[in-house]
Design a protein around this motif. Structure first.
Motif, PDB file in Angstrom:
ATOM      1  N   GLY A  99     -99.822   3.608 -81.274  1.00  0.00           N
ATOM      2  CA  GLY A  99     -98.834   3.469 -80.204  1.00  0.00           C
ATOM      3  C   GLY A  99     -97.859   4.632 -80.162  1.00  0.00           C
ATOM      4  N   THR A 100     -97.396   5.051 -81.316  1.00  0.00           N
ATOM      5  CA  THR A 100     -96.461   6.178 -81.383  1.00  0.00           C
ATOM      6  C   THR A 100     -97.130   7.447 -80.885  1.00  0.00           C
ATOM      7  N   SER A 101     -98.384   7.663 -81.266  1.00  0.00           N
ATOM      8  CA  SER A 101     -99.110   8.848 -80.788  1.00  0.00           C
ATOM      9  C   SER A 101     -99.278   8.816 -79.278  1.00  0.00           C
ATOM     10  N   LEU A 102     -99.587   7.649 -78.721  1.00  0.00           N
ATOM     11  CA  LEU A 102     -99.709   7.513 -77.271  1.00  0.00           C
ATOM     12  C   LEU A 102     -98.372   7.791 -76.584  1.00  0.00           C
ATOM     13  N   MET A 103     -97.297   7.242 -77.136  1.00  0.00           N
ATOM     14  CA  MET A 103     -95.961   7.471 -76.557  1.00  0.00           C
ATOM     15  C   MET A 103     -95.601   8.953 -76.602  1.00  0.00           C
ATOM     16  N   ASP A 104     -95.871   9.601 -77.728  1.00  0.00           N
ATOM     17  CA  ASP A 104     -95.570  11.032 -77.832  1.00  0.00           C
ATOM     18  C   ASP A 104     -96.353  11.821 -76.781  1.00  0.00           C
ATOM     19  N   MET A 105     -97.611  11.443 -76.571  1.00  0.00           N
ATOM     20  CA  MET A 105     -98.457  12.138 -75.604  1.00  0.00           C
ATOM     21  C   MET A 105     -97.928  11.956 -74.186  1.00  0.00           C
ATOM     22  N   VAL A 106     -97.595  10.721 -73.808  1.00  0.00           N
ATOM     23  CA  VAL A 106     -97.146  10.488 -72.429  1.00  0.00           C
ATOM     24  C   VAL A 106     -95.780  11.135 -72.192  1.00  0.00           C
ATOM     25  N   LYS A 107     -94.923  11.168 -73.189  1.00  0.00           N
ATOM     26  CA  LYS A 107     -93.623  11.839 -73.041  1.00  0.00           C
ATOM     27  C   LYS A 107     -93.823  13.335 -72.799  1.00  0.00           C
ATOM     28  N   GLU A 108     -94.662  13.954 -73.617  1.00  0.00           N
ATOM     29  CA  GLU A 108     -94.917  15.389 -73.495  1.00  0.00           C
ATOM     30  C   GLU A 108     -95.568  15.709 -72.148  1.00  0.00           C
ATOM     31  N   TRP A 109     -96.585  14.946 -71.784  1.00  0.00           N
ATOM     32  CA  TRP A 109     -97.313  15.197 -70.543  1.00  0.00           C
ATOM     33  C   TRP A 109     -96.424  14.976 -69.322  1.00  0.00           C
ATOM     34  N   ALA A 110     -95.659  13.878 -69.322  1.00  0.00           N
ATOM     35  CA  ALA A 110     -94.771  13.581 -68.188  1.00  0.00           C
ATOM     36  C   ALA A 110     -93.743  14.690 -68.022  1.00  0.00           C
ATOM     37  N   SER A 111     -93.212  15.176 -69.124  1.00  0.00           N
ATOM     38  CA  SER A 111     -92.248  16.273 -69.070  1.00  0.00           C
ATOM     39  C   SER A 111     -92.892  17.523 -68.470  1.00  0.00           C
ATOM     40  N   GLU A 112     -94.126  17.823 -68.890  1.00  0.00           N
ATOM     41  CA  GLU A 112     -94.845  18.982 -68.340  1.00  0.00           C
ATOM     42  C   GLU A 112     -95.118  18.817 -66.841  1.00  0.00           C
ATOM     43  N   GLN A 113     -95.233  17.566 -66.370  1.00  0.00           N
ATOM     44  CA  GLN A 113     -95.465  17.286 -64.951  1.00  0.00           C
ATOM     45  C   GLN A 113     -94.172  17.298 -64.139  1.00  0.00           C
ATOM     46  N   GLY A 114     -93.046  17.546 -64.811  1.00  0.00           N
ATOM     47  CA  GLY A 114     -91.760  17.601 -64.120  1.00  0.00           C
ATOM     48  C   GLY A 114     -91.049  16.263 -64.012  1.00  0.00           C
ATOM     49  N   MET A 115     -91.574  15.244 -64.692  1.00  0.00           N
ATOM     50  CA  MET A 115     -90.907  13.938 -64.675  1.00  0.00           C
ATOM     51  C   MET A 115     -89.606  14.039 -65.459  1.00  0.00           C
ATOM     52  N   LYS A 116     -88.628  13.234 -65.071  1.00  0.00           N
ATOM     53  CA  LYS A 116     -87.334  13.230 -65.745  1.00  0.00           C
ATOM     54  C   LYS A 116     -87.077  11.940 -66.501  1.00  0.00           C
ATOM     55  N   LYS A 117     -87.901  10.903 -66.230  1.00  0.00           N
ATOM     56  CA  LYS A 117     -87.652   9.599 -66.843  1.00  0.00           C
ATOM     57  C   LYS A 117     -88.943   8.797 -66.946  1.00  0.00           C
ATOM     58  N   LEU A 118     -89.026   8.010 -68.021  1.00  0.00           N
ATOM     59  CA  LEU A 118     -90.057   6.988 -68.173  1.00  0.00           C
ATOM     60  C   LEU A 118     -89.347   5.637 -68.152  1.00  0.00           C
ATOM     61  N   SER A 119     -89.943   4.670 -67.482  1.00  0.00           N
ATOM     62  CA  SER A 119     -89.373   3.322 -67.471  1.00  0.00           C
ATOM     63  C   SER A 119     -90.460   2.320 -67.820  1.00  0.00           C
ATOM     64  N   LEU A 120     -90.050   1.148 -68.278  1.00  0.00           N
ATOM     65  CA  LEU A 120     -90.986   0.082 -68.607  1.00  0.00           C
ATOM     66  C   LEU A 120     -90.272  -1.247 -68.549  1.00  0.00           C
ATOM     67  N   ARG A 121     -91.072  -2.297 -68.533  1.00  0.00           N
ATOM     68  CA  ARG A 121     -90.560  -3.664 -68.549  1.00  0.00           C
ATOM     69  C   ARG A 121     -91.217  -4.386 -69.707  1.00  0.00           C
ATOM     70  N   VAL A 122     -90.470  -5.266 -70.359  1.00  0.00           N
ATOM     71  CA  VAL A 122     -90.990  -6.007 -71.507  1.00  0.00           C
ATOM     72  C   VAL A 122     -90.322  -7.375 -71.558  1.00  0.00           C
ATOM     73  N   LEU A 123     -91.093  -8.384 -71.920  1.00  0.00           N
ATOM     74  CA  LEU A 123     -90.528  -9.725 -72.050  1.00  0.00           C
ATOM     75  C   LEU A 123     -89.546  -9.767 -73.217  1.00  0.00           C
ATOM     76  N   ALA A 124     -88.418 -10.434 -73.006  1.00  0.00           N
ATOM     77  CA  ALA A 124     -87.404 -10.552 -74.060  1.00  0.00           C
ATOM     78  C   ALA A 124     -87.959 -11.276 -75.285  1.00  0.00           C
ATOM     79  N   SER A 125     -88.952 -12.119 -75.086  1.00  0.00           N
ATOM     80  CA  SER A 125     -89.546 -12.874 -76.196  1.00  0.00           C
ATOM     81  C   SER A 125     -90.469 -12.016 -77.061  1.00  0.00           C
ATOM     82  N   ASN A 126     -90.784 -10.811 -76.622  1.00  0.00           N
ATOM     83  CA  ASN A 126     -91.703  -9.936 -77.352  1.00  0.00           C
ATOM     84  C   ASN A 126     -90.898  -8.986 -78.244  1.00  0.00           C
ATOM     85  N   SER A 127     -90.368  -9.531 -79.321  1.00  0.00           N
ATOM     86  CA  SER A 127     -89.459  -8.767 -80.184  1.00  0.00           C
ATOM     87  C   SER A 127     -90.141  -7.562 -80.831  1.00  0.00           C
TER      88      SER A 127
END
Length: 164
Positions: A99-127
């Motif tokens: 998961g950490t490797s995937l997150m690092d990849m999407v952060k790097e790639w999104a930044s290279e694509q000119g993105m400024k933000k990543l957003s997500l939604r998660v259930l509060a019960s999923n601690s």
């Protein structure tokens, strides 16, 4: 205990990955991790919603063990600097760095694509997921109270963001 980085491959998804991703969705998305289980009616249904190249897949020994999907959250031009993401890792590979490797990849790639933000939604019960996202640098930006009725109880939806 982590996955050996030499055996972990991360690449953009391809048409041939559809069935493995659908199989992973069936294992990962349940009442604990999603407002309702993710049940694709067909390969065509999946491909209509998840086109090749719209996620990074993590492979160990040529088998997909996780993915992170990304898309624009809306069709509004003024929102085109944001990717909404969703991530899934097979339970056998959780807490092993996938998961950490995937997150690092999407952060790097999104930044290279000119993105400024990543957003997500998660259930509060999923601690576990909340803890993981915070470890990855995401911050809570909002909370939708009693947004979903899951398993007979109301669950909040947490909105999180990461500035690139």
């Amino acid at each position: 205990m982590g996955v050996n980085q030499q055996t972990l491959t991360i690449r953009l998804s391809e048409m041939k990955d559809a069935q493995q991703i659908m199989d992973l969705d069936a294992v990962v998305w349940d009442d604990y991790s999603s407002p309702e289980p993710l049940d694709w009616t067909s390969r065509e249904d999946f491909l209509r919603h998840c086109q090749p190249g719209s996620q990074f897949v993590a492979l160990v020994d040529h088998r997909i063990c996780g993915y992170v999907g990304f898309r624009y959250p809306t069709l509004i031009k003024s929102n085109r600097h944001v990717y909404e993401i969703n991530i899934a890792v097979h339970p056998q590979y959780q807490h092993r760095g996938v998961g950490t490797s995937l997150m690092d990849m999407v952060k790097e790639w999104a930044s290279e694509q000119g993105m400024k933000k990543l957003s997500l939604r998660v259930l509060a019960s999923n601690s576990g997921a909340l803890e993981f996202y915070e470890k990855c640098g995401f911050v809570r930006e909002g909370q939708l109270i009693n947004e979903f009725l899951v398993g007979g109880r109301y669950v909040d939806d947490i909105l999180m963001g990461y500035l690139l």
